[in-house]
Design a protein around this motif. Structure first.
Motif, short mmCIF file in Angstrom:
data_model
loop_
_atom_site.label_atom_id
_atom_site.label_comp_id
_atom_site.label_asym_id
_atom_site.label_seq_id
_atom_site.Cartn_x
_atom_site.Cartn_y
_atom_site.Cartn_z
N SER A 234 56.47 -20.12 27.60
CA SER A 234 56.81 -21.30 26.76
C SER A 234 58.52 -21.14 26.95
CB SER A 234 56.05 -21.39 25.72
OG SER A 234 56.74 -22.53 24.86
N THR B 19 61.61 -23.14 25.40
CA THR B 19 62.11 -24.04 24.34
C THR B 19 63.85 -23.78 24.37
OG1 THR B 19 60.25 -23.82 22.82
CG2 THR B 19 62.09 -25.04 21.91
N GLU C 288 55.00 -24.16 29.89
CA GLU C 288 55.81 -25.28 28.82
C GLU C 288 57.25 -25.42 28.80
OE1 GLU C 288 52.13 -25.20 25.39
OE2 GLU C 288 54.11 -24.07 25.01
N TYR D 5 60.07 -27.34 26.51
CA TYR D 5 60.66 -28.16 25.42
C TYR D 5 62.24 -28.10 25.68
CZ TYR D 5 55.72 -27.90 24.02
OH TYR D 5 54.34 -27.89 23.81
N VAL E 32 58.45 -31.62 27.74
CA VAL E 32 58.92 -32.59 26.72
C VAL E 32 60.49 -32.34 26.83
CG1 VAL E 32 59.08 -33.19 24.59
CG2 VAL E 32 57.06 -32.50 25.45
N SER E 33 61.08 -33.26 27.27
CA SER E 33 62.79 -33.51 27.56
C SER E 33 63.14 -34.40 26.55
CB SER E 33 62.95 -33.32 28.86
OG SER E 33 64.56 -33.96 29.11
N GLN F 284 59.66 -33.44 18.33
CA GLN F 284 58.70 -32.60 18.91
C GLN F 284 59.18 -31.43 19.51
OE1 GLN F 284 57.67 -35.80 21.91
NE2 GLN F 284 56.03 -34.80 22.37
N VAL F 285 60.47 -31.13 19.92
CA VAL F 285 60.89 -29.93 20.37
C VAL F 285 61.06 -29.00 19.42
CG1 VAL F 285 62.78 -28.97 21.76
CG2 VAL F 285 62.06 -31.20 22.57
N GLU G 234 58.67 -26.54 18.18
CA GLU G 234 58.21 -25.57 18.77
C GLU G 234 59.19 -24.23 18.58
OE1 GLU G 234 55.62 -25.43 20.68
OE2 GLU G 234 55.34 -27.32 20.36
#
Lengths: 254, 482
Positions: free
Chosen positions: B302, B304, B329, B331, B360-361, B456-457, B460
């Motif tokens: 993941s 981020t 993932e 982010y 998710v960007s 949303q980011v 994380e």
């Protein structure tokens, strides 16, 4: 507390307010009525400091200060609250966080300490009961996905938390069914106080059945053409705005 | 009274907080790049022959390559012969054992940056490896981690102490031939962090690397390699700053992650390299290759990232989803203000069956900033049951900036599900006014709206990092509303 003298304003070069005079004292409820395009919403927005409207003349004194020289946030911190006709959505920001930030910004300007999340929640819960606001609404993003009624109720809920000295309700009744209207009106009535003035801007008399004003002013063509007590609103309901506008036109040509 | 245009017109006027320079004696090689420089770097680090050979192979390959031109970024040509490829504070001996061997000036620098290296001052739960210009100066909490069999040290130390692990995984995710900047890095990388988490071990604290560019006209080329063995878990944080300088400085790093069966790696970055001044002068050119390989079944990687710094950002933290049921993932929050340019996104390469990826960007552009999302989702033939979900949102502040989205999609199996959502919105005057009417200042309003956009980011990110990221966004946006 509020003195409006010969206030003139325009938007995009078009004159909307052509000399408004109005005095509001603490404890009073004033209704501003008028047909579409008469300038009632403009008046509310100018008082709140929306800068798409250019003030071209006149003055507004609020608690002895030149209101028009103040920024919108300074007006809010000085106790002016406007319930929006179209409340704005702020995705990703919870209602709770938004309101607590707003309250703390106002408290800070008055030299008060910040309320932490727990203290704030206690304050909020009490007001939620008063306005029949569901707890779930607090954690939802500001106005996002709210129904029309929820948005308006949220405005009054915010007002109850921020406890303004001068509340301006801009067409708060628009888009509400009768049940929602009653809830909102009950909320506003609960917030009536000798320490607070309320200006209710509305097109229809209906809202004034529930929020009974002390004074009613009729706006037409950017001027207050008639002022009176609550019975003026009833008269308008019976006759519509036409007769007033005709009377004004006749006066002007005479 | 200001008009709505001037209200959101950009007047960036804020000074970069981390822009100071530390005066240190340094051991610096002459500017320019040739085989001798590569040999010198390797010799200074007393590297084994195989690594020198690997560097030389990389260098020779690099000579055949061209700088990529497909990015939506514009900058004058980089003179690779004008860059200094190695600079180390003199007082850090290779093989410095503990903090007592570190120059007090350096420790002061990190304290100024808010990264106290002394263990007693550390936030419980974060072990830090600090990289200053070309070398790693100190790694904290090493002993405590050692008890669990976790290796967390500078890359140079790993080469000396754990050569087999390094040799096995170095270049296994990002081969030395991968791309212009990664190949350059492979030739001249000076240090970085290494982490190995053994079978079944869950790393009990966040591991963190802090990168600092100090010397002038010096490039920073660090390499990070993280290996999570079967069933292991690690969460890794990376932060970066640099002094303010008029000239641009190159940062070309490589990060490789390897997750074996049932392993999980969470990699978080808050990138705050010097972005240049408000006219666009100076700032870091950040050309970084980050890639993770989910080698084992049920593994998960993941990424981020919160990218607020650098004059140019060019990076695509990616996942190769090789193991069945593995998960990738990405982010991302990328913010460009003033004249910053970012071309960033990810690649998700689905190889194994039932692999899943989420993208998710959130791109935010203010001032004259240009923000590009570039993402590729490739679902190969054997990746039956693969799924991808992508969401790319752009937020514009003012009317001088730009947002661009380039999603690439390649699906070679009929049994895959791919979803893509994208939106572009502008911070509205009405949103700002609404907040101000409730008593918030314009800047607080923008900061709140942007933070909401990025929620949303941020969720994380590890807790302390999320708070820092929120503050950083606020600070980076200062002056973006009049």
């Amino acid at each position: 507390m509020l003195k409006i003298k010969n206030l003139q304003a325009q938007v995009g070069g078009k004159e909307i307010l052509r000399g408004i005079d109005l005095e509001v004292n603490l404890g009073e409820v004033h209704a501003i009525m008028g047909p579409n395009g008469s300038g009632k919403s403009t008046l509310a927005q100018v008082l709140a400091g929306r800068d798409v409207y250019a003030v071209t003349g006149g003055e507004v004194i609020y608690d002895g200060k030149d209101l028009l020289a103040m920024s919108p946030e300074d007006r809010a911190r000085a106790g002016i609250f406007m319930a929006f006709q179209y409340p704005v959505e702020i995705p990703g920001v919870s209602n709770m966080y938004f309101l607590r930030s707003a309250l703390n910004a106002i408290r800070k300007s008055r030299g008060l300490e910040d309320l932490d999340a727990i203290d704030f929640l206690a304050v909020a819960r009490e007001k939620m009961k008063l306005l029949e606001v569901e707890e779930g609404l607090m954690v939802r993003p500001v106005n996002e996905g709210f129904s029309g009624g929820e948005k308006k109720r949220n405005e009054i809920f915010q007002m109850s938390i921020l406890e303004p000295r001068l509340a301006i309700l801009d067409e708060t009744d628009s888009g509400l069914d009768i049940d929602a209207l009653k809830i909102v009106a009950n909320g506003v009535n609960a917030l009536r106080s000798p320490e607070r003035a309320i200006i209710v801007v509305t097109h229809y008399q209906r809202l004034l059945n529930y929020i009974v004003p002390d004074f009613v002013h009729v706006l037409s063509g950017g001027r207050i053409v008639k002022s009176g007590g609550k019975e003026l609103a009833l008269e308008l309901e019976g006759k519509g705005y036409g007769w007033l506008e005709d009377a004004v036109a006749a006066e002007q040509t005479a | 009274m200001p008009t709505p245009q001037t209200e959101i017109e950009v007047l960036a006027n804020r000074e970069y907080k981390y822009g100071f320079v530390t005066e240190l004696e340094t051991d610096t090689v002459p500017a320019g790049l040739n085989e001798d420089i590569v040999r010198t770097i390797s010799a200074k680090k007393q590297e084994p022959e195989w690594l020198l050979e690997w560097r030389l192979k990389s260098y020779r390959h690099w000579l055949t390559m061209k700088e990529p031109a497909w990015g939506n970024i514009h900058y004058p040509p980089i003179d690779y012969q004008a860059i200094t490829y190695y600079s180390a504070p003199k007082k850090v001996k290779p093989g410095a054992k503990g903090l007592e061997d570190v120059d007090p000036e350096l420790l002061k620098t990190y304290e100024k940056l808010g990264i106290p290296l002394k263990e007693r001052e550390l936030l419980a739960g974060v072990a830090v490896d600090a990289v200053f210009d070309s070398v790693s100066v100190a790694t904290t909490f090493k002993e405590k981690l050692g008890e669990l069999g976790i290796i967390f040290c500078s890359f140079s130390e790993a080469v000396r102490e754990h050569p087999d692990l390094v040799r096995k995984y170095l270049g296994s995710v990002v081969p030395y031939t991968d791309n212009f900047f990664a190949t350059l890095n492979s030739a001249v990388f000076s240090d970085g962090s290494f982490c190995y988490v053994p079978k079944g071990v869950r790393c009990p604290m966040e591991l963190s690397t802090y990168f600092r560019i100090n010397a002038k006209d010096t490039g920073q080329f660090e390499r990070t390699l993280i290996v999570a063995d079967e069933g292991a878990y690690v969460s890794y944080l990376e932060g970066c700053t640099a002094p303010m300088r008029d000239s641009n400085q190159l940062h070309a790093a490589v990060v490789e992650l390897v997750a074996l069966d049932n392993a999980q790696i969470k990699y978080s970055t808050v990138q705050n390299w010097y972005p240049g001044d408000k006219e666009g002068k100076g700032g870091i050119y950040n050309f970084v290759t980050k890639r993770g390989k989910c080698l084992g079944v049920n593994s998960k990687i993941s990424w981020t990232q919160v990218e607020t710094g650098s004059a140019i950002t060019w990076k695509y933290p990616s996942c190769i989803l090789q193991g069945e049921n593995s998960i990738g993932e990405f982010y991302s929050v990328a913010l460009t203000n003033n004249y910053q340019q970012a071309d960033t996104g990810t690649k998700m390469i689905h190889i194994g069956k039932n692999t899943r990826s989420t993208i998710v960007s959130k791109g935010i552009s203010a001032g004259h900033g240009q923000n590009t999302y570039r993402g590729a989702v490739r679902i190969l033939k054997g990746a039956e049951g693969a799924r991808n979900y992508s969401n790319c949102d752009s937020l514009l502040i003012g009317d001088q900036c730009g947002a661009h989205t380039f999603p690439y999609l390649e699906v070679k199996t009929a049994k895959a599900t791919v979803e893509h959502e994208a939106s572009t919105s502008k911070i509205g005057e009405d949103q700002i006014f609404y907040c101000r009417q409730r008593g918030l200042s314009s800047e607080d309003a923008v900061s709140m709206i942007v933070n909401g956009f990025c929620k949303q980011v941020f969720r994380e990110l590890p807790m302390e990092f999320a708070v820092e990221a929120q503050k950083l966004l606020g600070v980076s946006l200062e002056g973006s509303v009049g």
